[in-house]
Design an enzyme around this catalytic site. Structure first.
Site, PDB file in Angstrom:
ATOM      1  N   GLY A  12      34.936 -54.612  61.537  1.00 31.28           N
ATOM      2  CA  GLY A  12      35.374 -53.884  62.895  1.00 31.28           C
ATOM      3  C   GLY A  12      34.683 -52.606  63.277  1.00 31.28           C
ATOM      4  O   GLY A  12      34.981 -51.889  64.157  1.00 31.28           O
ATOM      5  N   SER A  13      33.252 -52.582  62.666  1.00 35.05           N
ATOM      6  CA  SER A  13      32.627 -51.377  63.198  1.00 35.05           C
ATOM      7  C   SER A  13      32.461 -51.472  64.493  1.00 35.05           C
ATOM      8  O   SER A  13      32.034 -50.394  65.310  1.00 35.05           O
ATOM      9  CB  SER A  13      31.407 -51.129  62.177  1.00 35.05           C
ATOM     10  OG  SER A  13      30.515 -52.141  62.583  1.00 35.05           O
ATOM     11  N   ARG A  64      41.173 -76.464  66.510  1.00 34.61           N
ATOM     12  CA  ARG A  64      40.575 -75.211  67.242  1.00 34.61           C
ATOM     13  C   ARG A  64      41.314 -75.056  68.863  1.00 34.61           C
ATOM     14  O   ARG A  64      41.512 -73.982  69.262  1.00 34.61           O
ATOM     15  CB  ARG A  64      39.055 -75.480  67.492  1.00 34.61           C
ATOM     16  CG  ARG A  64      38.244 -74.624  68.464  1.00 34.61           C
ATOM     17  CD  ARG A  64      36.818 -74.866  68.324  1.00 34.61           C
ATOM     18  NE  ARG A  64      36.457 -75.327  67.232  1.00 34.61           N
ATOM     19  CZ  ARG A  64      35.792 -74.555  66.177  1.00 34.61           C
ATOM     20  NH1 ARG A  64      36.188 -73.159  66.316  1.00 34.61           N
ATOM     21  NH2 ARG A  64      35.474 -75.082  64.975  1.00 34.61           N
ATOM     22  N   MET A  89      34.602 -64.509  63.670  1.00 36.29           N
ATOM     23  CA  MET A  89      33.800 -65.591  63.221  1.00 36.29           C
ATOM     24  C   MET A  89      34.395 -67.023  63.369  1.00 36.29           C
ATOM     25  O   MET A  89      34.857 -67.802  62.525  1.00 36.29           O
ATOM     26  CB  MET A  89      33.709 -65.318  61.662  1.00 36.29           C
ATOM     27  CG  MET A  89      33.085 -64.002  61.145  1.00 36.29           C
ATOM     28  SD  MET A  89      31.619 -63.887  61.732  1.00 36.29           S
ATOM     29  CE  MET A  89      30.493 -64.548  60.691  1.00 36.29           C
ATOM     30  N   HIS A 108      25.098 -60.006  68.662  1.00 36.48           N
ATOM     31  CA  HIS A 108      24.757 -60.962  67.775  1.00 36.48           C
ATOM     32  C   HIS A 108      23.532 -59.997  67.053  1.00 36.48           C
ATOM     33  O   HIS A 108      22.729 -59.450  67.863  1.00 36.48           O
ATOM     34  CB  HIS A 108      24.307 -62.100  68.196  1.00 36.48           C
ATOM     35  CG  HIS A 108      23.512 -63.039  67.147  1.00 36.48           C
ATOM     36  ND1 HIS A 108      24.218 -63.533  66.229  1.00 36.48           N
ATOM     37  CD2 HIS A 108      22.340 -63.381  66.587  1.00 36.48           C
ATOM     38  CE1 HIS A 108      23.628 -64.308  65.543  1.00 36.48           C
ATOM     39  NE2 HIS A 108      22.286 -64.093  65.638  1.00 36.48           N
ATOM     40  N   ASP A 144      26.054 -68.517  70.140  1.00 29.02           N
ATOM     41  CA  ASP A 144      25.109 -67.583  70.532  1.00 29.02           C
ATOM     42  C   ASP A 144      24.135 -67.889  71.548  1.00 29.02           C
ATOM     43  O   ASP A 144      22.711 -67.683  71.465  1.00 29.02           O
ATOM     44  CB  ASP A 144      24.171 -67.157  69.241  1.00 29.02           C
ATOM     45  CG  ASP A 144      25.410 -66.667  68.064  1.00 29.02           C
ATOM     46  OD1 ASP A 144      26.196 -66.136  68.343  1.00 29.02           O
ATOM     47  OD2 ASP A 144      24.974 -66.960  67.028  1.00 29.02           O
TER      48      ASP A 144
HETATM   49  C1  GRF Z   1      27.775 -57.339  63.402  1.00 32.36           C
HETATM   50  O1  GRF Z   1      26.473 -57.672  62.748  1.00 32.36           O
HETATM   51  C2  GRF Z   1      27.762 -58.481  64.899  1.00 32.36           C
HETATM   52  O2  GRF Z   1      26.502 -58.500  65.241  1.00 32.36           O
HETATM   53  C3  GRF Z   1      28.034 -59.743  64.243  1.00 32.36           C
HETATM   54  O3  GRF Z   1      29.229 -59.514  63.239  1.00 32.36           O
HETATM   55  C4  GRF Z   1      28.943 -58.376  62.683  1.00 32.36           C
HETATM   56  C5  GRF Z   1      30.288 -57.583  62.730  1.00 32.36           C
HETATM   57  O4  GRF Z   1      30.336 -56.238  62.172  1.00 32.36           O
HETATM   58  N1  GRF Z   1      28.399 -60.593  65.306  1.00 32.36           N
HETATM   59  P1  GRF Z   1      31.603 -55.488  62.462  1.00 32.36           P
HETATM   60  O5  GRF Z   1      32.898 -56.220  61.935  1.00 32.36           O
HETATM   61  O6  GRF Z   1      31.606 -55.000  63.901  1.00 32.36           O
HETATM   62  O7  GRF Z   1      31.378 -54.314  61.736  1.00 32.36           O
END
Ligand code: GRF
Length: 199
Positions: A12-13, A64, A89, A108, A144
């Protein structure tokens, strides 16, 4: 004020970077809902700590389309205008994409169309590219693949590891995701084919 819904599955960064920009007023919108398909996602715990409305439905083993209908329902209940995938994901169903047509963004960690899918930083390193980066794009039914809003380039260094490269890309992710959100919320763009053009 437009209301963002954030979908995440893990750390979640990117959510946190967006949230800090919203909370400080640099990004003019509200985070109306944070959703995770993983109960244990650290990003979900952080969203709760920050006091945002949160929801979680474990997706494991669920169909889904049926799962996405429940997520759409939650997003609608919270009056969400735009959906930001932030390390979510899961592949979205066509039904989900059409409910929020043209109002779903993803980040991405590569310069798309290079290295879609999982482990993009590892793919870049093993392929031997000298430059990679990150991409904010609209989401369509394919992986993507939607029209690109913003990209940032990051050099690959000779002594890079996946961890070091990922960390440098992440700094750029945190910067361009909020920038792209600010841009689409202002509405000054048009899409011609695959091209997103500033107006
Ligand atoms: C990031 O690298 C984003 O580009 C990809 O998944 C990762 C998620 O990281 N889709 P975070 O959970 O936002 O830290």
């Amino acid at each position: 004020m437009k209301r963002l819904g954030i979908l995440l599955s893990g750390r979640g960064s990117n959510f946190e970077a967006i949230a800090q920009n919203v909370l400080s007023g640099r990004l003019q919108c509200e985070i109306g809902f944070v959703f995770s398909n993983k109960p244990e996602a650290p990003g979900l715990a952080r969203a709760r700590e920050l006091g945002f409305a949160c929801g979680c439905i474990p997706s494991a083993g669920l169909d889904r389309t049926a799962f996405d209908l429940q997520v759409i329902d939650l997003l609608k209940q919270h009056g969400i205008d735009w959906v930001c995938l932030a390390g979510y994901m899961r592949f979205l169903s066509g039904g989900f994409v059409s409910q929020f047509q043209g109002r779903i963004l993803n980040i991405h960690p590569s310069l798309l169309p290079a290295f879609p899918g999982l482990d993009a930083q590892h793919q870049a390193l093993t392929h031997g590219v000298k430059v990679t980066g990150c991409t904010v794009h609209f989401v369509d039914e394919n992986l993507d693949s939607g029209p690109i809003l913003l990209q940032a380039a990051v050099p690959v260094l000779d002594d890079d590891t996946v961890e070091r490269l990922s960390a440098r890309i992440l700094l750029e992710e945190h910067r361009i995701y909020s920038e792209a959100i600010a841009w689409v919320l202002q509405g000054n763009y048009r899409i011609e084919g695959r091209r997103v053009i500033r107006t």
